[in-house]
Design a protein around this motif. Structure first.
Motif, PDB file in Angstrom:
ATOM      1  N   UNK A 174      13.284  33.199  76.134  1.00 44.10           N
ATOM      2  CA  UNK A 174      13.991  33.771  75.073  1.00 44.10           C
ATOM      3  C   UNK A 174      14.296  32.941  73.917  1.00 44.10           C
ATOM      4  N   UNK A 175      14.069  33.189  72.847  1.00 40.03           N
ATOM      5  CA  UNK A 175      14.327  32.229  71.598  1.00 40.03           C
ATOM      6  C   UNK A 175      15.675  32.560  70.851  1.00 40.03           C
ATOM      7  N   UNK A 176      16.175  33.617  70.973  1.00 39.41           N
ATOM      8  CA  UNK A 176      17.222  33.796  70.029  1.00 39.41           C
ATOM      9  C   UNK A 176      18.263  34.764  70.943  1.00 39.41           C
ATOM     10  N   UNK A 177      19.472  34.468  71.012  1.00 32.13           N
ATOM     11  CA  UNK A 177      20.650  35.338  71.861  1.00 32.13           C
ATOM     12  C   UNK A 177      21.183  36.211  70.870  1.00 32.13           C
ATOM     13  N   UNK A 178      20.785  37.510  70.943  1.00 27.90           N
ATOM     14  CA  UNK A 178      21.278  38.486  70.128  1.00 27.90           C
ATOM     15  C   UNK A 178      22.028  39.339  70.605  1.00 27.90           C
ATOM     16  N   UNK A 179      23.315  39.718  70.120  1.00 28.29           N
ATOM     17  CA  UNK A 179      24.230  40.831  70.518  1.00 28.29           C
ATOM     18  C   UNK A 179      25.100  41.021  69.382  1.00 28.29           C
ATOM     19  N   UNK A 180      26.044  42.210  69.201  1.00 25.99           N
ATOM     20  CA  UNK A 180      26.712  42.743  68.262  1.00 25.99           C
ATOM     21  C   UNK A 180      27.695  41.364  67.705  1.00 25.99           C
ATOM     22  N   UNK A 181      27.546  40.919  66.650  1.00 31.58           N
ATOM     23  CA  UNK A 181      28.336  40.005  66.023  1.00 31.58           C
ATOM     24  C   UNK A 181      27.887  38.495  66.431  1.00 31.58           C
ATOM     25  N   UNK A 182      26.643  38.378  67.101  1.00 28.13           N
ATOM     26  CA  UNK A 182      26.281  37.343  67.457  1.00 28.13           C
ATOM     27  C   UNK A 182      24.879  36.878  67.235  1.00 28.13           C
ATOM     28  N   UNK A 183      24.350  35.889  66.545  1.00 25.12           N
ATOM     29  CA  UNK A 183      22.728  35.691  66.366  1.00 25.12           C
ATOM     30  C   UNK A 183      22.839  34.276  66.137  1.00 25.12           C
ATOM     31  N   UNK A 184      22.097  33.612  67.305  1.00 28.97           N
ATOM     32  CA  UNK A 184      22.114  32.175  67.526  1.00 28.97           C
ATOM     33  C   UNK A 184      20.779  31.872  68.336  1.00 28.97           C
ATOM     34  N   UNK A 185      20.376  30.713  68.015  1.00 32.37           N
ATOM     35  CA  UNK A 185      19.047  30.179  68.698  1.00 32.37           C
ATOM     36  C   UNK A 185      19.623  29.573  70.033  1.00 32.37           C
ATOM     37  N   UNK A 186      18.528  30.245  70.982  1.00 33.41           N
ATOM     38  CA  UNK A 186      18.945  29.415  72.354  1.00 33.41           C
ATOM     39  C   UNK A 186      18.367  28.084  72.424  1.00 33.41           C
ATOM     40  N   UNK A 187      18.541  27.313  73.387  1.00 31.27           N
ATOM     41  CA  UNK A 187      17.740  25.693  73.428  1.00 31.27           C
ATOM     42  C   UNK A 187      16.321  25.746  73.231  1.00 31.27           C
ATOM     43  N   UNK A 188      15.631  26.807  73.908  1.00 30.37           N
ATOM     44  CA  UNK A 188      13.973  26.913  73.589  1.00 30.37           C
ATOM     45  C   UNK A 188      13.912  27.154  72.246  1.00 30.37           C
ATOM     46  N   UNK A 189      14.705  27.997  71.788  1.00 25.24           N
ATOM     47  CA  UNK A 189      14.611  28.435  70.206  1.00 25.24           C
ATOM     48  C   UNK A 189      14.769  27.206  69.369  1.00 25.24           C
ATOM     49  N   UNK A 190      15.695  26.484  69.655  1.00 23.70           N
ATOM     50  CA  UNK A 190      16.046  25.425  68.763  1.00 23.70           C
ATOM     51  C   UNK A 190      14.775  24.281  68.748  1.00 23.70           C
ATOM     52  N   UNK A 191      14.212  24.076  69.904  1.00 24.83           N
ATOM     53  CA  UNK A 191      13.156  23.243  70.272  1.00 24.83           C
ATOM     54  C   UNK A 191      12.006  23.726  69.290  1.00 24.83           C
ATOM     55  N   UNK A 192      11.509  25.379  69.335  1.00 22.89           N
ATOM     56  CA  UNK A 192      10.610  25.648  68.821  1.00 22.89           C
ATOM     57  C   UNK A 192      10.535  25.718  67.310  1.00 22.89           C
ATOM     58  N   UNK A 193      11.656  25.777  66.889  1.00 21.31           N
ATOM     59  CA  UNK A 193      11.937  25.816  65.439  1.00 21.31           C
ATOM     60  C   UNK A 193      11.653  24.687  65.004  1.00 21.31           C
ATOM     61  N   UNK A 194      12.013  23.388  65.491  1.00 23.59           N
ATOM     62  CA  UNK A 194      11.895  22.078  65.082  1.00 23.59           C
ATOM     63  C   UNK A 194      10.312  21.617  64.959  1.00 23.59           C
ATOM     64  N   UNK A 195       9.421  22.119  65.954  1.00 19.63           N
ATOM     65  CA  UNK A 195       8.369  22.254  65.841  1.00 19.63           C
ATOM     66  C   UNK A 195       7.597  22.955  64.840  1.00 19.63           C
ATOM     67  N   UNK A 196       8.050  24.126  64.763  1.00 16.09           N
ATOM     68  CA  UNK A 196       7.202  25.290  64.109  1.00 16.09           C
ATOM     69  C   UNK A 196       7.620  24.974  62.483  1.00 16.09           C
TER      70      UNK A 196
END
Length: 322
Positions: free
Chosen positions: A62-84
């Motif tokens: 899971x790359x982004x933690x999404x729920x009402x009023x909340x939109x944040x990268x997960x740890x895996x998402x942060x790692x993938x973002x840096x490399x991407x």
């Protein structure tokens, strides 16, 4: 046998991963919602959501933690973002590198510049560079310091000249100059033109400032200067651009911080008035930031080398603007 003995799972991952999914994910990571990302990508919201789901399926996380009023990268998402971001920067530079291999172009230099950069040393280097390489082209994009560093990290910019708060170990830094910030007001302000003021006279007055004027950011010394004047935390207006902070100061919206050497002309012209503290204003260092892993064209490398050499050859007192 596969080349270089790539493990089966890695080889399959390389074949299955779609760059367009990574591109969409980079925009998602830089946005505050799927709706905002869809607008930037000029796609529908369902299309972007589907792309995110496909990418999460590909990487198995899971790359982004999404729920009402909340939109944040997960740890895996942060790692993938840096490399991407690194991958995206490399791809964007391919066309320039290929063009240089086939055409006799001098090259294009992209500089990310914080808006308050006023530096005779930099201006002199640019002048000399143009005289020596008149066919080289140049673009300067004014960004916040954080955006400028992000642009260098992603290899969109050749180098940046900006403030530095936290150092990225993947980048290189060299201080280009030191400036000092003072507090100023404009003609409509009740303190304009008054002499023999003390910090106590600033108490309770509203402020305007830079976006980074916070205790946890690059202009922490400026935030402390405002706090010591008991101006409180209420800031009427903010901007990441010096010209807009200057505009709000002159318009009388509040007391604002500006580099003393930059504001001098406005003070001399009578459209701005310096306020306490007059002695020991907070110093702020401005750095050149570059990515040592970026492949630079001839023009970029020439300008960066010239700038770094000039900095090293110039004593610090000649790069300190009071």
């Amino acid at each position: 046998m596969k080349s270089m003995d790539v493990p089966d799972h890695a080889d399959r991952f390389m074949r299955d991963l779609d760059w367009n999914l990574l591109r969409s994910f980079v925009v998602l990571a830089q946005s505050r919602s799927v709706t905002e990302a869809a607008h930037k990508l000029r796609l529908t919201q369902p299309s972007v959501s589907t792309a995110l789901k496909r990418l999460e399926d590909r990487v198995g996380r899971r790359l982004i933690d999404r729920k009402p009023g909340h939109f944040e990268l997960t740890r895996a998402g942060e790692l993938l973002y840096r490399e991407a971001v690194d991958i995206q920067g490399s791809i964007l530079r391919l066309s320039t590198l290929m063009r240089e291999m086939t055409d006799e172009v001098t090259g294009h230099v992209r500089i990310a510049l914080a808006s308050h950069v006023v530096c005779p040393l930099l201006d002199g280097v640019l002048s000399e560079f143009h005289a020596e390489h008149p066919r080289a082209t140049l673009s300067i994009e004014v960004l916040s310091s954080a955006e400028a560093i992000g642009s260098v990290t992603g290899r969109f910019s050749s180098f940046a000249v900006c403030l530095v708060h936290e150092r990225n170990p993947k980048l290189e830094y060299l201080r280009i100059y030191r400036e000092f910030f003072g507090l100023f007001c404009g003609p409509p302000h009740p303190l304009f033109g008054r002499k023999n003021l003390t910090r106590a006279d600033l108490a309770g007055h509203s402020a305007v400032s830079f976006d980074t004027d916070r205790l946890q950011d690059a202009l922490k010394p400026v935030a402390l200067m405002r706090a010591e004047a008991d101006m409180g935390e209420a800031v009427i207006g903010t901007s990441s651009h010096l010209e807009e902070v200057r505009r709000m100061v002159i318009a009388g919206l509040g007391i604002g911080p500006l580099p003393v050497h930059v504001a001098k002309r406005d003070v001399d012209d009578g459209v701005m008035w310096q306020l306490p503290p007059y002695d020991n204003p907070p110093p702020i260092d401005v750095h050149v930031v570059w990515n040592p892993k970026a492949t630079l064209n001839r023009a970029e490398q020439s300008l960066l080398d010239r700038l770094l050499e000039r900095i090293e050859a110039t004593p610090m007192d000649q790069r300190t603007y009071r």
